[in-house]
Design an enzyme around this catalytic site. Structure first.
Site, PDB file in Angstrom:
ATOM      1  CG  MET A   9       3.043   7.529 -63.863  1.00 44.33           C
ATOM      2  SD  MET A   9       3.451   7.984 -65.579  1.00 44.33           S
ATOM      3  CE  MET A   9       3.703   6.013 -66.129  1.00 44.33           C
ATOM      4  CB  ALA A  69      -2.228   1.473 -62.619  1.00 44.62           C
ATOM      5  CG  HIS A 121       2.979   1.293 -57.472  1.00 43.17           C
ATOM      6  ND1 HIS A 121       2.381   0.569 -58.418  1.00 43.17           N
ATOM      7  CD2 HIS A 121       3.926   2.053 -58.299  1.00 43.17           C
ATOM      8  CE1 HIS A 121       2.512   0.871 -59.711  1.00 43.17           C
ATOM      9  NE2 HIS A 121       3.351   1.830 -59.530  1.00 43.17           N
ATOM     10  CD  GLN A 163      17.690  -1.143 -56.089  1.00 40.81           C
ATOM     11  OE1 GLN A 163      17.684  -2.477 -56.619  1.00 40.81           O
ATOM     12  NE2 GLN A 163      18.149  -0.905 -55.184  1.00 40.81           N
ATOM     13  NE  ARG A 210       3.901   1.196 -70.305  1.00 44.85           N
ATOM     14  CZ  ARG A 210       4.603   2.331 -69.777  1.00 44.85           C
ATOM     15  NH1 ARG A 210       5.555   2.240 -69.081  1.00 44.85           N
ATOM     16  NH2 ARG A 210       4.461   3.721 -70.381  1.00 44.85           N
TER      17      ARG A 210
HETATM   18  P1  AMP Z   1       5.186   4.114 -62.002  1.00 43.81           P
HETATM   19  O1  AMP Z   1       3.975   4.126 -61.613  1.00 43.81           O
HETATM   20  O2  AMP Z   1       5.243   2.915 -63.113  1.00 43.81           O
HETATM   21  O3  AMP Z   1       5.790   5.263 -62.699  1.00 43.81           O
HETATM   22  O4  AMP Z   1       6.024   3.496 -60.990  1.00 43.81           O
HETATM   23  C1  AMP Z   1       6.168   4.301 -59.573  1.00 43.81           C
HETATM   24  C2  AMP Z   1       7.425   4.061 -58.829  1.00 43.81           C
HETATM   25  O5  AMP Z   1       7.280   2.594 -58.382  1.00 43.81           O
HETATM   26  C3  AMP Z   1       8.764   4.272 -59.625  1.00 43.81           C
HETATM   27  O6  AMP Z   1       9.669   4.496 -58.667  1.00 43.81           O
HETATM   28  C4  AMP Z   1       8.897   2.725 -60.042  1.00 43.81           C
HETATM   29  O7  AMP Z   1      10.392   2.343 -60.182  1.00 43.81           O
HETATM   30  C5  AMP Z   1       8.396   1.909 -58.745  1.00 43.81           C
HETATM   31  N1  AMP Z   1       8.009   0.324 -59.281  1.00 43.81           N
HETATM   32  C6  AMP Z   1       7.381   0.416 -60.320  1.00 43.81           C
HETATM   33  N2  AMP Z   1       7.364  -1.262 -60.357  1.00 43.81           N
HETATM   34  C7  AMP Z   1       8.110  -1.627 -59.425  1.00 43.81           C
HETATM   35  C8  AMP Z   1       8.351  -3.014 -58.637  1.00 43.81           C
HETATM   36  N3  AMP Z   1       8.003  -4.151 -59.457  1.00 43.81           N
HETATM   37  N4  AMP Z   1       9.162  -3.156 -57.762  1.00 43.81           N
HETATM   38  C9  AMP Z   1       9.610  -1.808 -57.032  1.00 43.81           C
HETATM   39  N5  AMP Z   1       9.457  -0.706 -57.398  1.00 43.81           N
HETATM   40  C10 AMP Z   1       8.521  -0.347 -58.553  1.00 43.81           C
END
Ligand code: AMP
Length: 283
Positions: A34, A36, A41, A153, A192
């Site tokens: 998403m 940011a 990521h 994860q 967040r």
């Molecule tokens: P999001 O942008 O929050 O929807 O996350 C996108 C992807 O990044 C998802 O598969 C999350 O699980 C992964 N992700 C987010 N934070 C972390 C982190 N600290 N370590 C590893 N993967 C992450």
């Protein structure tokens, strides 16, 4: 200087961008996000580069996985910085559709996951969430048609739900989960975390601390229920309201009573001020 990724904003331009890669017979990895973007990521992107010839990163803040009272409107959006980070990470294509491209007028189909999606964890507090996630992830998989999709994860229930969906729908790709990237003090990286005040940020590592200590106690043979009660107490004392702290079967996410019930994953969600954080750890 690294070459800028192609930015595709329509399904047609995405297909055009991917066609030469497919013709050349290379493999494609997709990393759904998403935006940011943070180092978590970027770890997924680095893994994607190791595992496939071409890497597509999607950036889409998906309205259908947010409830009306949640943070869709205020969710951080930083496309220019994300593009710079993905250029440095040598990504081939950024797939950044608008909501109108993803859900055109008349859109009327939704995936309704069961099993791990009804485990009584995130779904209890965010009943819209996994239907929204599965619908958009299925669309992303069909738009990009990757050989491999990389998830964190960090969002453990989501990883289980998406893995099951891909299996149930015979989607021809491999879903892979990558371990959580953390700050030095243990806090899991999250877009967040930017919402946290300095005091809240100082309190936040309690989540990973409790998960780690609880995993060690359960491994030593202590009763799971007592360990969870102590953990909730410690998180509350640090200033959080706890949605859940639970020990679950690592694959089905079914409740477990003892270590003998299977490989165990500890999962937590808690709110401090206006910010809701999640984390999880293996026992
Ligand atoms: P999001 O942008 O929050 O929807 O996350 C996108 C992807 O990044 C998802 O598969 C999350 O699980 C992964 N992700 C987010 N934070 C972390 C982190 N600290 N370590 C590893 N993967 C992450």
């Amino acid at each position: 200087m690294a070459k800028s990724p192609i930015v595709a904003r329509t399904v047609l331009s995405l297909r055009q961008a991917l066609r030469p890669y497919r013709r050349a017979g290379g493999t494609i990895a997709l990393v759904p996000t998403m935006g940011a973007l943070h180092a978590g990521h970027l770890r997924l992107v680095a893994e994607a580069r190791k595992r496939a010839d071409r890497v597509v990163v999607s950036i889409f803040v998906n309205p259908t996985q947010f409830a009306p009272h949640e943070d869709f409107g205020s969710y951080p959006r930083r496309f220019a910085a994300d593009r710079a980070a993905l250029t440095a990470a040598k990504v081939d294509v950024i797939w950044a559709p608008t909501a109108a491209v993803m859900y055109p007028q008349g859109f009327a189909t939704r995936i309704a996951p069961e099993g791990a999606a009804l485990a009584g964890l995130e779904d209890r507090f965010r009943p819209h969430f996994f239907g929204g996630v599965c619908t958009v992830v299925a669309k992303l998989f069909l738009q990009v048609q990757p050989d491999i999709a990389i998830f964190g994860q960090k969002d453990y229930q989501q990883l289980r739900v998406v893995t099951q969906m891909a299996k149930d729908l015979d989607l021809p790709l491999k879903v892979t989960g990558i371990p959580t990237v953390r700050e030095r003090d243990g806090l899991a990286l999250s877009s967040r975390n930017a919402y946290l005040s300095p005091d809240e940020r100082a309190a936040a590592p309690v989540l990973s601390r409790v998960l780690k200590a609880s995993a060690a106690r359960i491994k030593r043979g202590e009763a799971i229920a007592a360990v969870m009660t102590d953990g909730v107490g410690e998180i509350v004392r640090a200033g959080f309201a706890v949605d859940y702290l639970e020990a679950r079967h690592a694959l089905t996410l079914a409740p477990v009573k003892t270590r003998k019930d299977g490989p165990i994953r500890l999962l937590v969600a808690a709110k401090i001020g206006k910010t809701r954080l999640i984390d999880n750890m293996a026992v």
